[in-house]
Design a protein around this motif. Structure first.
Motif, PDB file in Angstrom:
ATOM      1  N   PRO A  26      -5.003  -5.150  17.199  1.00  0.00           N
ATOM      2  CA  PRO A  26      -3.778  -5.832  17.634  1.00  0.00           C
ATOM      3  C   PRO A  26      -2.535  -5.159  17.051  1.00  0.00           C
ATOM      4  CG  PRO A  26      -4.887  -7.091  15.924  1.00  0.00           C
ATOM      5  CD  PRO A  26      -5.814  -5.971  16.288  1.00  0.00           C
ATOM      6  N   PRO A  27      -1.342  -5.504  17.537  1.00  0.00           N
ATOM      7  CA  PRO A  27      -0.104  -4.910  16.998  1.00  0.00           C
ATOM      8  C   PRO A  27       0.045  -5.191  15.512  1.00  0.00           C
ATOM      9  CG  PRO A  27       0.323  -6.062  19.055  1.00  0.00           C
ATOM     10  CD  PRO A  27      -1.076  -6.418  18.666  1.00  0.00           C
ATOM     11  N   ALA A  28       0.759  -4.301  14.822  1.00  0.00           N
ATOM     12  CA  ALA A  28       0.941  -4.436  13.381  1.00  0.00           C
ATOM     13  C   ALA A  28       1.955  -5.523  13.053  1.00  0.00           C
ATOM     14  CB  ALA A  28       1.411  -3.112  12.784  1.00  0.00           C
ATOM     15  N   PRO A  29       1.695  -6.355  12.047  1.00  0.00           N
ATOM     16  CA  PRO A  29       2.732  -7.257  11.543  1.00  0.00           C
ATOM     17  C   PRO A  29       3.880  -6.440  10.937  1.00  0.00           C
ATOM     18  CG  PRO A  29       0.548  -7.936  10.785  1.00  0.00           C
ATOM     19  CD  PRO A  29       0.401  -6.562  11.373  1.00  0.00           C
ATOM     20  N   PRO A  30       5.072  -6.992  10.841  1.00  0.00           N
ATOM     21  CA  PRO A  30       6.207  -6.257  10.262  1.00  0.00           C
ATOM     22  C   PRO A  30       5.918  -5.784   8.837  1.00  0.00           C
ATOM     23  CG  PRO A  30       6.956  -8.266  11.348  1.00  0.00           C
ATOM     24  CD  PRO A  30       5.456  -8.336  11.323  1.00  0.00           C
ATOM     25  N   GLY A  31       6.243  -4.518   8.549  1.00  0.00           N
ATOM     26  CA  GLY A  31       6.052  -3.974   7.211  1.00  0.00           C
ATOM     27  C   GLY A  31       4.658  -3.454   6.921  1.00  0.00           C
ATOM     28  N   TRP A  32       3.764  -3.513   7.917  1.00  0.00           N
ATOM     29  CA  TRP A  32       2.414  -3.006   7.730  1.00  0.00           C
ATOM     30  C   TRP A  32       2.326  -1.576   8.247  1.00  0.00           C
ATOM     31  CZ3 TRP A  32      -2.261  -6.673   7.623  1.00  0.00           C
ATOM     32  CH2 TRP A  32      -1.909  -7.891   7.035  1.00  0.00           C
ATOM     33  N   VAL A  33       1.383  -0.816   7.703  1.00  0.00           N
ATOM     34  CA  VAL A  33       1.217   0.578   8.091  1.00  0.00           C
ATOM     35  C   VAL A  33      -0.224   0.823   8.525  1.00  0.00           C
ATOM     36  CG1 VAL A  33       3.034   1.371   6.531  1.00  0.00           C
ATOM     37  CG2 VAL A  33       0.665   1.307   5.729  1.00  0.00           C
ATOM     38  N   LYS A  34      -0.392   1.840   9.350  1.00  0.00           N
ATOM     39  CA  LYS A  34      -1.741   2.176   9.829  1.00  0.00           C
ATOM     40  C   LYS A  34      -2.441   3.085   8.833  1.00  0.00           C
ATOM     41  CE  LYS A  34      -2.595   5.231  13.052  1.00  0.00           C
ATOM     42  NZ  LYS A  34      -2.617   5.917  14.357  1.00  0.00           N
ATOM     43  N   VAL A  35      -3.685   2.796   8.590  1.00  0.00           N
ATOM     44  CA  VAL A  35      -4.533   3.637   7.757  1.00  0.00           C
ATOM     45  C   VAL A  35      -5.735   4.062   8.594  1.00  0.00           C
ATOM     46  CG1 VAL A  35      -5.958   3.798   5.686  1.00  0.00           C
ATOM     47  CG2 VAL A  35      -3.820   2.499   5.623  1.00  0.00           C
ATOM     48  N   THR A  36      -5.954   5.364   8.674  1.00  0.00           N
ATOM     49  CA  THR A  36      -7.148   5.885   9.336  1.00  0.00           C
ATOM     50  C   THR A  36      -8.283   5.859   8.321  1.00  0.00           C
ATOM     51  OG1 THR A  36      -5.827   7.290  10.792  1.00  0.00           O
ATOM     52  CG2 THR A  36      -8.154   7.862  10.534  1.00  0.00           C
ATOM     53  N   MET A  37      -9.299   5.059   8.593  1.00  0.00           N
ATOM     54  CA  MET A  37     -10.331   4.820   7.601  1.00  0.00           C
ATOM     55  C   MET A  37     -11.266   6.017   7.454  1.00  0.00           C
ATOM     56  SD  MET A  37      -9.551   1.967   6.369  1.00  0.00           S
ATOM     57  CE  MET A  37     -11.011   1.785   5.358  1.00  0.00           C
ATOM     58  N   VAL A  38     -11.652   6.263   6.223  1.00  0.00           N
ATOM     59  CA  VAL A  38     -12.626   7.295   5.890  1.00  0.00           C
ATOM     60  C   VAL A  38     -13.962   6.662   5.530  1.00  0.00           C
ATOM     61  CG1 VAL A  38     -13.186   9.200   4.327  1.00  0.00           C
ATOM     62  CG2 VAL A  38     -10.823   8.888   5.124  1.00  0.00           C
ATOM     63  N   ALA A 111     -13.777  -0.281  10.341  1.00  0.00           N
ATOM     64  CA  ALA A 111     -13.261   0.186  11.623  1.00  0.00           C
ATOM     65  C   ALA A 111     -12.652   1.568  11.425  1.00  0.00           C
ATOM     66  CB  ALA A 111     -12.204  -0.784  12.157  1.00  0.00           C
ATOM     67  N   GLU A 112     -12.372   2.220  12.523  1.00  0.00           N
ATOM     68  CA  GLU A 112     -11.773   3.549  12.431  1.00  0.00           C
ATOM     69  C   GLU A 112     -10.310   3.487  12.007  1.00  0.00           C
ATOM     70  OE1 GLU A 112     -14.367   6.140  15.614  1.00  0.00           O
ATOM     71  OE2 GLU A 112     -12.837   4.769  16.444  1.00  0.00           O
ATOM     72  N   GLU A 113      -9.641   2.362  12.275  1.00  0.00           N
ATOM     73  CA  GLU A 113      -8.247   2.186  11.878  1.00  0.00           C
ATOM     74  C   GLU A 113      -8.022   0.750  11.427  1.00  0.00           C
ATOM     75  OE1 GLU A 113      -5.914   3.198  15.285  1.00  0.00           O
ATOM     76  OE2 GLU A 113      -6.209   5.366  15.054  1.00  0.00           O
ATOM     77  N   VAL A 114      -7.014   0.564  10.562  1.00  0.00           N
ATOM     78  CA  VAL A 114      -6.677  -0.778  10.105  1.00  0.00           C
ATOM     79  C   VAL A 114      -5.190  -0.818   9.768  1.00  0.00           C
ATOM     80  CG1 VAL A 114      -7.246  -0.282   7.684  1.00  0.00           C
ATOM     81  CG2 VAL A 114      -7.338  -2.646   8.515  1.00  0.00           C
ATOM     82  N   TRP A 115      -4.561  -1.986   9.978  1.00  0.00           N
ATOM     83  CA  TRP A 115      -3.199  -2.222   9.522  1.00  0.00           C
ATOM     84  C   TRP A 115      -3.249  -2.850   8.141  1.00  0.00           C
ATOM     85  CZ3 TRP A 115       0.190   0.240  12.258  1.00  0.00           C
ATOM     86  CH2 TRP A 115       0.111   0.318  13.657  1.00  0.00           C
TER      87      TRP A 115
END
Length: 324
Positions: A26-38, A111-115
């Motif tokens: 889903p869309p990111a909440p304000p002030g959150w950043v995307k992390v590509t999970m390892v 997951a592959e990505e997370v906020w």
């Protein structure tokens, strides 16, 4: 993206509620950043979520996972602190009554990505592998706070860990041993007890076995099944730190008379702060501590890892890797 998520709630058959496949972040909440999970790792919290404990039906589907390490869009390698305070909260985030963890209100780390809130990112030590860093956000941080914040122990003290094989237990043994504590463990499985000694425990005992001496602190994650043994094993004035109750939260006997007469301290503990996560990573780096890992699998094989956790045949952390 690909994720391991709770597609539904199943109190009696949690594995039937787990799906591994495409999931729309889903869309990111304000002030959150995307992390590509390892990499990420499993906790009992994930199984509880599949059973509907802390995860109501109206929040599914929900990506599972509280532990994780990944890379920001700026190329920084980070460990995720997954305690999410409510807007405007100041101070110890674990005391916020409206706090949550990733995977409770917001998608988790398997997951592959997370906020993630930008304030919840901690730099990964350069000498720590991704698999090891993926273990620390929940079980290791929980063990660190239990030992060094809540138990009030000092080098030379004796600490009893109820249960030898879980993520919190193995973390506590490794951390306590490195800090100069005498660590004792109990286990129903003699093999797990021996492995705990190999990790740094001083002695291992059968579950419920009378100990050779009373201990300064008990780390209690089991609950009803071990509660009386924990209290009877504690010295007068000692501390029991409770972080879970996997066998239930209603012991047959509360042991209130023994607790007040011997002036014992009963201390609850939950996770840890972002500051403590940074301290934990620094301590592990300084002491060259490598988390005990049971196994490492790709995210696509998450169902096998969950089945192993539900079956109880685990010693250390179950790690899942994302990407190549």
């Amino acid at each position: 993206m690909i994720a391991a998520y709770a597609a539904r709630i199943s109190p009696d058959d949690p594995l039937s509620a787990l799906e591994v496949g495409a999931f729309d972040l889903p869309p990111a909440p304000p002030g959150w950043v995307k992390v590509t999970m390892v990499a990420g790792s499993l906790n009992h919290h994930d199984v509880f979520s599949l059973r509907g404990v802390g995860l109501p039906q109206d929040r599914v589907p929900m990506v599972l996972g509280c532990d994780g390490v990944g890379t920001t869009d700026d190329g920084d390698q980070v460990v995720l602190h997954t305690v999410i305070p409510s807007p405007g909260w100041a101070g110890d985030e674990t005391l916020d009554p409206k706090r949550s963890l990733l995977s409770e209100r917001y998608p988790g780390t398997l997951a592959e990505e997370v906020w993630v809130p930008s304030a919840n990112l901690v730099p990964k030590p350069s000498g720590m592998t991704a698999s090891h860093a993926a273990c620390v956000s929940t079980a290791w941080l929980t063990a660190y706070r239990m030992l060094f914040v809540q138990a009030r122990v000092r080098p030379g003290d004796t600490v009893l860990v109820q249960g030898a094989g879980g993520g919190v237990a193995t973390a506590a043994v490794q951390l306590g041993s490195a800090a100069g504590l005498r660590m004792w463990v109990t286990s129903r499985d003699e093999t797990k007890g021996r492995r705990a000694v190999e990790l740094g425990a001083d002695q291992a005992f059968a579950s419920g076995e009378r100990l050779p001496a009373r201990v300064d602190a008990v780390l209690e994650t089991v609950g009803a099944a071990t509660w009386s043994h924990s209290i009877k094993s504690l010295r007068p004035g000692g501390t029991v730190v409770i972080v879970g109750a996997t066998s239930g939260d209603a012991p047959e006997k509360a042991e209130l008379t023994r607790i007040f007469f011997q002036q014992m301290r009963i201390q609850g503990s939950t996770m840890g702060t972002r500051q403590e996560l940074g301290q934990l990573l620094a301590f592990m780096t300084e002491q060259r501590i490598e988390p005990m890992i049971d196994s490492v699998r790709p995210l696509a094989e998450a169902k096998d890892a969950f089945a192993k956790m539900v079956g109880g045949d685990v010693f250390g952390k179950l790690v899942l890797t994302m990407g190549d």
